[in-house]
Design a protein around this motif. Structure first.
Motif, PDB file in Angstrom:
ATOM      1  N   GLU A  25       0.793  -2.020   0.286  1.00  0.00           N
ATOM      2  CA  GLU A  25      -0.311  -0.228   0.124  1.00  0.00           C
ATOM      3  C   GLU A  25       0.866   1.297  -0.140  1.00  0.00           C
ATOM      4  O   GLU A  25       0.653   2.728  -0.316  1.00  0.00           O
ATOM      5  CB  GLU A  25      -0.952  -0.072   1.266  1.00  0.00           C
ATOM      6  N   LEU A  26       2.135   0.618   0.135  1.00  0.00           N
ATOM      7  CA  LEU A  26       3.030   2.288  -0.056  1.00  0.00           C
ATOM      8  C   LEU A  26       3.210   2.998  -1.449  1.00  0.00           C
ATOM      9  O   LEU A  26       2.644   4.265  -1.325  1.00  0.00           O
ATOM     10  CB  LEU A  26       4.713   2.000  -0.523  1.00  0.00           C
ATOM     11  N   SER A  27       2.803   2.517  -2.384  1.00  0.00           N
ATOM     12  CA  SER A  27       2.298   3.336  -4.025  1.00  0.00           C
ATOM     13  C   SER A  27       1.263   4.037  -3.792  1.00  0.00           C
ATOM     14  O   SER A  27       0.832   4.737  -3.925  1.00  0.00           O
ATOM     15  CB  SER A  27       2.302   2.442  -4.862  1.00  0.00           C
ATOM     16  N   ASP A  28       0.039   3.019  -3.099  1.00  0.00           N
ATOM     17  CA  ASP A  28      -1.365   4.043  -3.248  1.00  0.00           C
ATOM     18  C   ASP A  28      -1.225   4.672  -2.235  1.00  0.00           C
ATOM     19  O   ASP A  28      -2.082   5.894  -2.028  1.00  0.00           O
ATOM     20  CB  ASP A  28      -2.606   2.339  -2.612  1.00  0.00           C
ATOM     21  N   GLU A  29      -0.434   4.921  -1.135  1.00  0.00           N
ATOM     22  CA  GLU A  29      -0.904   5.691   0.041  1.00  0.00           C
ATOM     23  C   GLU A  29       0.086   7.054  -0.718  1.00  0.00           C
ATOM     24  O   GLU A  29       0.197   8.296   0.151  1.00  0.00           O
ATOM     25  CB  GLU A  29      -0.251   5.024   1.252  1.00  0.00           C
ATOM     26  N   SER A  30       0.864   7.137  -1.864  1.00  0.00           N
ATOM     27  CA  SER A  30       1.859   7.434  -1.918  1.00  0.00           C
ATOM     28  C   SER A  30       2.822   8.544  -0.762  1.00  0.00           C
ATOM     29  O   SER A  30       3.562   9.278  -0.264  1.00  0.00           O
ATOM     30  CB  SER A  30       0.802   9.037  -1.999  1.00  0.00           C
ATOM     31  N   LEU A  31       3.575   7.337  -0.706  1.00  0.00           N
ATOM     32  CA  LEU A  31       4.441   7.060   0.062  1.00  0.00           C
ATOM     33  C   LEU A  31       6.185   7.212  -0.048  1.00  0.00           C
ATOM     34  O   LEU A  31       6.977   6.893   0.618  1.00  0.00           O
ATOM     35  CB  LEU A  31       4.206   6.346   1.196  1.00  0.00           C
ATOM     36  N   LYS A  94       1.643  12.424   9.349  1.00  0.00           N
ATOM     37  CA  LYS A  94       1.397  12.228   8.576  1.00  0.00           C
ATOM     38  C   LYS A  94      -0.538  11.012   8.186  1.00  0.00           C
ATOM     39  O   LYS A  94       0.237  10.121   9.432  1.00  0.00           O
ATOM     40  CB  LYS A  94       2.219  11.466   7.478  1.00  0.00           C
ATOM     41  N   LYS A  96      -0.910   8.267   8.325  1.00  0.00           N
ATOM     42  CA  LYS A  96      -1.036   6.700   7.792  1.00  0.00           C
ATOM     43  C   LYS A  96      -0.926   5.776   8.476  1.00  0.00           C
ATOM     44  O   LYS A  96      -0.728   5.480  10.119  1.00  0.00           O
ATOM     45  CB  LYS A  96       0.157   6.976   6.526  1.00  0.00           C
ATOM     46  N   LEU A 100       2.075   1.100   7.737  1.00  0.00           N
ATOM     47  CA  LEU A 100       3.068   1.581   6.676  1.00  0.00           C
ATOM     48  C   LEU A 100       4.105   2.331   6.848  1.00  0.00           C
ATOM     49  O   LEU A 100       4.995   3.368   6.055  1.00  0.00           O
ATOM     50  CB  LEU A 100       1.926   2.605   5.786  1.00  0.00           C
ATOM     51  N   ARG A 101       4.007   3.111   8.033  1.00  0.00           N
ATOM     52  CA  ARG A 101       5.097   3.494   8.291  1.00  0.00           C
ATOM     53  C   ARG A 101       6.320   3.355   8.744  1.00  0.00           C
ATOM     54  O   ARG A 101       7.313   3.840   8.317  1.00  0.00           O
ATOM     55  CB  ARG A 101       4.605   5.232   9.271  1.00  0.00           C
TER      56      ARG A 101
END
Length: 241
Positions: A25-31, A94, A96, A100-101
């Motif tokens: 989900e890193l790409s989905d959450e724009s991280l 953030k 998030k 993911l962090r």
């Protein structure tokens, strides 16, 4: 054949980072920016460590493999935890998910380490006419470092919790201490005649230690998350009642 060997080594070293980023989900959450920031923290930390070791501390000789001689390196390596701690504090701003962090910090930290330590040796050495397993082992070690930094990132995040249990805090302390010793003595041993760092047996040992540390912190993270969710659910139910 030389070009193919170079491409294989580069893919083995860096493709897992791209796969992890794209498949989670890193790409989905724009991280991506958070991963880059973690990499910048890594580079800054390494520069500070290098300055301290070069100017303020005495680095032990290769024959001095004991705790007293390695103490300066172990103390300086604590700065890695400080950098990860600051990075987690910055990411708390953030909204998030926690996992993911943790993953963003670990991936950015490990990715920066892979670029700094392995890119130039791979680019120069892997293009040689003579084939060498050394560069394959660099790629494997880079993958092992993902597990190592993921366990470190999780341990630091757990250590920042005020409601962490005694057992979980003990596990976090054990993991952080083991990582400190591994980073200090491991980097020394690879230059020593005591162990052949490029051997498959040593890589296997590093992998077993990394997967064990990752399993320990993952179990404790899962226990803490479930306990926190249960407490939140109970509190919400009481408020509604």
């Amino acid at each position: 054949m030389t070009l193919l060997h170079l491409v294989n080594c580069l893919l083995l070293t860096y493709a897992p980072y791209i796969i992890i980023y794209r498949s989670t989900e890193l790409s989905d959450e724009s991280l991506f920016s958070s991963c880059v920031m973690a990499g910048a923290f890594f580079i800054t930390t390494q520069l500070v460590k290098t300055f301290i070791l070069a100017t303020l501390m005495i680095i032990p000789e290769e024959t001095q493999v004991h705790s007293l001689a390695m103490a300066p390196i172990i103390l300086v390596n604590i700065l890695d935890y400080l950098g990860i701690y600051i990075m987690h504090g910055w990411l708390q701003k953030k909204a998030k998910p926690n996992h993911l962090r943790i993953l963003a910090v670990a991936l950015g930290w490990a990715g920066a380490e892979a670029i700094v330590h392995y890119l130039i040796p791979l680019w120069i050495g892997a293009r040689d006419i003579e084939f060498s397993w050394e560069y394959i082992e660099m790629g494997l070690l880079s993958n092992i470092n993902i597990l190592q930094h993921l366990s470190t990132s999780t341990a630091v995040w757990l250590g920042m919790r005020n409601d962490l249990g005694t057992v979980s805090m003990s596990v976090v302390t054990i993991v952080c201490t083991a990582q400190l010793l591994l980073s200090a003595f491991g980097n020394h041993m690879k230059k020593s005649l005591v162990l052949d760092y490029s051997s498959s047996s040593v890589l296997g040992m590093r992998f077993m230690v990394a997967i064990s540390m990752f399993a320990l912190v993952s179990v404790n993270y899962g226990i803490y998350t479930k306990r926190t969710e249960k407490t939140t659910t109970t509190t919400n139910a009481q408020q509604k009642w």
